[in-house]
Design an enzyme around this catalytic site. Structure first.
Site, PDB file in Angstrom:
ATOM      1  N   LYS A 131       0.856  -1.061   0.016  1.00 19.57           N
ATOM      2  CA  LYS A 131       0.048  -0.060   0.101  1.00 19.57           C
ATOM      3  C   LYS A 131       0.885   1.230  -0.173  1.00 19.57           C
ATOM      4  O   LYS A 131       1.607   1.530   1.076  1.00 19.57           O
ATOM      5  CB  LYS A 131      -1.067  -0.059   1.204  1.00 19.57           C
ATOM      6  CG  LYS A 131      -1.999   1.229   1.169  1.00 19.57           C
ATOM      7  CD  LYS A 131      -3.182   1.014   2.411  1.00 19.57           C
ATOM      8  CE  LYS A 131      -4.193   1.889   2.365  1.00 19.57           C
ATOM      9  NZ  LYS A 131      -3.507   3.475   2.261  1.00 19.57           N
ATOM     10  N   GLU A 183       3.265   1.548   4.578  1.00 16.49           N
ATOM     11  CA  GLU A 183       1.955   1.894   4.963  1.00 16.49           C
ATOM     12  C   GLU A 183       0.968   0.793   5.112  1.00 16.49           C
ATOM     13  O   GLU A 183       0.133   0.741   6.145  1.00 16.49           O
ATOM     14  CB  GLU A 183       1.301   3.035   4.175  1.00 16.49           C
ATOM     15  CG  GLU A 183      -0.237   3.410   4.459  1.00 16.49           C
ATOM     16  CD  GLU A 183      -0.765   4.415   3.708  1.00 16.49           C
ATOM     17  OE1 GLU A 183      -1.798   5.230   3.907  1.00 16.49           O
ATOM     18  OE2 GLU A 183      -0.173   4.565   2.455  1.00 16.49           O
TER      19      GLU A 183
END
Length: 309
Positions: free
Chosen positions: A19, A161
């Site tokens: 991500k 992330e």
């Protein structure tokens, strides 16, 4: 197509990606059009001039639409804060080349005039991998991994992330939040609408805190105020320029704010989207220890909703 927050899927038919902490961008190259390359955010904003280092995408194919994330590395890790100033306006090629972004491409939606939206992700991904992305400067394919649990652990260790899981059989549904894409983040983040701000005392009009809201069933719900992360001169310039013209005579929030939050507030139309990191929520729904991360011009205000956490 947008990912749905949730637990990491298990079982067959899923692939996993990092991500990326950046700006979602659709890149389209149109044969015979001027300009041939267009970069647009989820909200439809044209950011082609923000990223001149991606001009080489025109060499990839005469007619193609790519979906991906523009990231800027800081110490080898994508940093949304480092990217924030590039999201706001036009830069020259020389400036861009001194610290270039990278376009991490994870999907292809059209190629040589053929729409691929209804094709399964596995087929779209195979088509993407046949393109010569390695031959275009500052463009890379977002790698796929078969083991989601292992990737989740590695991304946590490296300060990334999180992970996005994607079902291989899924078609692409523009603008929709789909259960076929699932995002798992290591830290809480929330997109919010700015409903007002409080000036910093004795600081000549500087913004000391933003008053945050999230749309609810009865209108704009107060999510708390954020002051951490607003000190930089570049941040102040962007916020002042964006919020000043939106000043309004009354609060846009559905309920009166507590006196401690509303004291000295200046209200505005809630159309500017910002992202904040936080440590969860109070019983009253306020964000705990929020930290401002940046203005999200790539998010349509109508898309803002309460995220888990």
């Amino acid at each position: 197509m947008l990912a749905t927050p949730g637990p990491l899927p298990t079982g067959d038919g899923w692939s996993f990606e990092v991500k990326w902490d950046g700006m979602r961008v659709l890149a389209s190259v149109t044969e015979g059009a001027e300009p041939a390359l267009r970069l647009r955010t989820r909200s439809g904003r044209d950011v082609t001039a923000n990223f001149p280092e991606l001009a080489g995408l025109t060499e990839l194919a005469p007619d193609v639409v790519l979906d991906g994330e523009v990231v800027l590395l800081d110490g080898g890790v994508p940093s949304f804060a480092a990217l924030a100033h590039r999201m706001q306006g036009v830069v020259g090629s020389a400036v861009a080349e001194r610290r270039p972004v990278t376009f991490m491409v994870f999907d292809v939606l059209r190629l040589y005039g053929v729409e691929l939206l209804d094709r399964p992700l596995t087929e779209r991904r195979a088509t993407l991998e046949r393109l010569d992305l390695a031959g275009v400067a500052h463009v890379e394919p977002s790698p796929l991994y078969p083991d989601g649990a292992a990737l989740l652990e590695v991304t946590a260790q490296r300060g990334l992330e999180g992970v996005v899981a994607k079902r291989g059989a899924s078609p692409y549904r523009p603008g929709r939040r789909s259960p076929d894409w699932v995002k798992v983040a290591h830290r809480h983040s929330q997109s919010c609408l700015v409903g007002g701000w409080r000036p910093e005392k004795g600081a000549g009009g500087r913004i000391g805190a933003l008053l945050l809201g999230i749309p609810g069933t009865d209108g704009l719900e107060f999510a708390g105020r954020v002051g951490s992360g607003l000190a930089g001169s570049a941040v102040q310039q962007v916020l002042t320029g964006r919020l000043g013209p939106l000043e309004a005579p009354a609060s846009p929030f559905a309920e009166p704010l507590p006196r401690v939050d509303a004291s000295g507030a200046r209200w505005c139309e809630p159309t500017v989207v910002v992202e904040v990191a936080h440590l969860g929520r109070t019983a009253a729904g306020r964000l705990r220890q929020p930290v401002f991360r940046g203005v999200r011009d790539d998010v349509d205000p109508a898309e803002v909703q309460r995220e888990p956490g």
